[in-house]
Design a protein around this motif. Sequence first.
Motif, mmCIF file in Angstrom:
data_model
loop_
_atom_site.group_PDB
_atom_site.id
_atom_site.type_symbol
_atom_site.label_atom_id
_atom_site.label_comp_id
_atom_site.label_asym_id
_atom_site.label_seq_id
_atom_site.Cartn_x
_atom_site.Cartn_y
_atom_site.Cartn_z
ATOM 1 N N LEU A 212 96.315 25.461 102.417
ATOM 2 C CA LEU A 212 95.499 26.532 101.843
ATOM 3 C C LEU A 212 94.077 26.480 102.385
ATOM 4 O O LEU A 212 93.443 27.520 102.594
ATOM 5 C CB LEU A 212 95.476 26.417 100.312
ATOM 6 N N MET A 213 93.582 25.270 102.621
ATOM 7 C CA MET A 213 92.228 25.108 103.158
ATOM 8 C C MET A 213 92.121 25.753 104.539
ATOM 9 O O MET A 213 91.196 26.523 104.810
ATOM 10 C CB MET A 213 91.881 23.615 103.222
ATOM 11 N N VAL A 214 93.084 25.444 105.412
ATOM 12 C CA VAL A 214 93.063 26.001 106.770
ATOM 13 C C VAL A 214 93.117 27.527 106.726
ATOM 14 O O VAL A 214 92.365 28.224 107.427
ATOM 15 C CB VAL A 214 94.243 25.442 107.597
ATOM 16 N N GLN A 215 93.988 28.057 105.875
ATOM 17 C CA GLN A 215 94.153 29.509 105.795
ATOM 18 C C GLN A 215 92.941 30.188 105.154
ATOM 19 O O GLN A 215 92.545 31.293 105.555
ATOM 20 C CB GLN A 215 95.432 29.838 105.018
ATOM 21 N N THR A 216 92.343 29.536 104.162
ATOM 22 C CA THR A 216 91.164 30.104 103.500
ATOM 23 C C THR A 216 89.970 30.132 104.451
ATOM 24 O O THR A 216 89.196 31.104 104.471
ATOM 25 C CB THR A 216 90.812 29.299 102.234
ATOM 26 N N VAL A 217 89.817 29.086 105.242
ATOM 27 C CA VAL A 217 88.754 29.052 106.247
ATOM 28 C C VAL A 217 88.951 30.192 107.251
ATOM 29 O O VAL A 217 87.990 30.859 107.655
ATOM 30 C CB VAL A 217 88.736 27.684 106.973
ATOM 31 N N THR A 218 90.200 30.420 107.632
ATOM 32 C CA THR A 218 90.510 31.518 108.565
ATOM 33 C C THR A 218 90.126 32.864 107.975
ATOM 34 O O THR A 218 89.527 33.713 108.652
ATOM 35 C CB THR A 218 92.009 31.509 108.915
ATOM 36 N N ILE A 219 90.451 33.068 106.700
ATOM 37 C CA ILE A 219 90.100 34.323 106.022
ATOM 38 C C ILE A 219 88.584 34.493 105.962
ATOM 39 O O ILE A 219 88.054 35.589 106.178
ATOM 40 C CB ILE A 219 90.726 34.366 104.614
ATOM 41 N N GLY A 220 87.880 33.411 105.660
ATOM 42 C CA GLY A 220 86.420 33.461 105.620
ATOM 43 C C GLY A 220 85.837 33.900 106.955
ATOM 44 O O GLY A 220 84.926 34.730 107.013
ATOM 45 N N PHE A 221 86.392 33.336 108.047
ATOM 46 C CA PHE A 221 85.924 33.731 109.383
ATOM 47 C C PHE A 221 86.214 35.201 109.660
ATOM 48 O O PHE A 221 85.357 35.931 110.196
ATOM 49 C CB PHE A 221 86.589 32.870 110.462
ATOM 50 N N LEU A 222 87.416 35.662 109.281
ATOM 51 C CA LEU A 222 87.795 37.050 109.543
ATOM 52 C C LEU A 222 86.930 38.037 108.763
ATOM 53 O O LEU A 222 86.607 39.125 109.258
ATOM 54 C CB LEU A 222 89.279 37.261 109.200
ATOM 55 N N ILE A 223 86.542 37.650 107.540
ATOM 56 C CA ILE A 223 85.654 38.515 106.754
ATOM 57 C C ILE A 223 84.331 38.712 107.493
ATOM 58 O O ILE A 223 83.808 39.828 107.593
ATOM 59 C CB ILE A 223 85.409 37.928 105.353
ATOM 60 N N GLN A 224 83.794 37.615 108.032
ATOM 61 C CA GLN A 224 82.548 37.701 108.786
ATOM 62 C C GLN A 224 82.754 38.480 110.094
ATOM 63 O O GLN A 224 81.930 39.330 110.462
ATOM 64 C CB GLN A 224 82.023 36.298 109.092
ATOM 65 N N HIS A 225 83.846 38.183 110.783
ATOM 66 C CA HIS A 225 84.126 38.815 112.071
ATOM 67 C C HIS A 225 84.246 40.334 111.938
ATOM 68 O O HIS A 225 83.612 41.084 112.693
ATOM 69 C CB HIS A 225 85.408 38.229 112.657
ATOM 70 N N TYR A 226 85.060 40.776 110.972
ATOM 71 C CA TYR A 226 85.259 42.223 110.801
ATOM 72 C C TYR A 226 84.084 42.885 110.088
ATOM 73 O O TYR A 226 84.014 44.106 110.013
ATOM 74 C CB TYR A 226 86.568 42.489 110.049
ATOM 75 N N GLY A 227 83.172 42.079 109.583
ATOM 76 C CA GLY A 227 81.942 42.612 109.016
ATOM 77 C C GLY A 227 80.835 42.706 110.053
ATOM 78 O O GLY A 227 79.687 43.010 109.726
ATOM 79 N N GLY A 228 81.182 42.400 111.324
ATOM 80 C CA GLY A 228 80.211 42.486 112.411
ATOM 81 C C GLY A 228 79.328 41.265 112.552
ATOM 82 O O GLY A 228 78.278 41.317 113.207
ATOM 83 N N ASN A 229 79.764 40.136 111.951
ATOM 84 C CA ASN A 229 78.952 38.908 111.993
ATOM 85 C C ASN A 229 79.763 37.747 112.586
ATOM 86 O O ASN A 229 79.906 36.692 111.979
ATOM 87 C CB ASN A 229 78.480 38.530 110.583
ATOM 88 N N THR A 230 80.298 37.950 113.774
ATOM 89 C CA THR A 230 81.149 36.931 114.394
ATOM 90 C C THR A 230 80.406 35.609 114.595
ATOM 91 O O THR A 230 80.958 34.528 114.366
ATOM 92 C CB THR A 230 81.696 37.430 115.752
ATOM 93 N N GLY A 231 79.147 35.692 115.014
ATOM 94 C CA GLY A 231 78.345 34.476 115.209
ATOM 95 C C GLY A 231 78.198 33.693 113.916
ATOM 96 O O GLY A 231 78.303 32.463 113.905
ATOM 97 N N ARG A 232 77.967 34.402 112.827
ATOM 98 C CA ARG A 232 77.858 33.746 111.519
ATOM 99 C C ARG A 232 79.192 33.120 111.127
ATOM 100 O O ARG A 232 79.232 32.057 110.506
ATOM 101 C CB ARG A 232 77.424 34.762 110.470
ATOM 102 N N GLY A 233 80.281 33.782 111.505
ATOM 103 C CA GLY A 233 81.619 33.248 111.211
ATOM 104 C C GLY A 233 81.873 31.946 111.939
ATOM 105 O O GLY A 233 82.425 30.998 111.377
ATOM 106 N N ILE A 234 81.467 31.871 113.211
ATOM 107 C CA ILE A 234 81.619 30.635 114.000
ATOM 108 C C ILE A 234 80.758 29.525 113.404
ATOM 109 O O ILE A 234 81.186 28.371 113.305
ATOM 110 C CB ILE A 234 81.252 30.893 115.474
#
Length: 247
Positions: free
Chosen positions: A109-131
């Motif tokens: 769940l941790m791995v998948q939740t981290v992935t979702i967190g990154f995708l939220i940032q990425h699709y919100g136009g904040n890919t750098g913040r996601g990384i």
Amino acid sequence: MAASFMEPFRELLVKFLIPEKCFDEFFINFNFLDVPCLKILISKVLGIGIIAGSIMVKLPQIIKLIRAKSAEGLSFKAVLLELLAITGTMVYSISNSFPFSAWGEVLFLMVQTVTIGFLIQHYGGNTGRGIGFLGLYAVILLLLLSPLIPKTVITLMQATNVPAIVISRLIQAATNYRNGHTGQLSAITVFLLFAGSLARIFTTVQETGDPLMILTFVVSSCCNGIIAAQLLYYWNVPSSHKEKKHK
């Protein structure tokens, strides 16, 4: 006959499912209704089932985000709080040497939740913040798993899981209510999380008896139930994203 047939499986069953005395009770004394041993067996099977299911529990959510190329309806703050709770449970369980069957799903769940967190940032136009989020979380996790952190801090972190879970689910529930729909929330993921947290109450009582862990899963079940109820309530309500696509 049955006892001799099962003897080659003794080591495997004793290692992963039942203690030695329960193996003897089941396959030598043929007492398949021994209540303490049945509880142990049911708990282990449920635990293994929850872990197996957790490998894919949030994949529908991840796939839904990628296909829609949108994270509409998902709160990054709620994801962060959920990640805090998941990380606390994992580190606390490792620190107390609980059996993997009692907590293993939180690793996936941790791995998948981290992935979702990154995708939220990425699709919100904040890919750098996601990384940056991925890198910072990796450093924090390594630090928490190191001997540098006192056990009292780990216990305190687990104690904060209850308010973290409540706040994260309330944020998501408020987001759903404010939007009037559940956006890109995956029904499969929500209902699997609800079912898994309910089953974890029994397995935690049986395998650890730890009051903090039990309370965490009781609260988690109640909060997951709220989100599941909202999904049912808003089932036929389209998101604004869908409406825009059809215009």
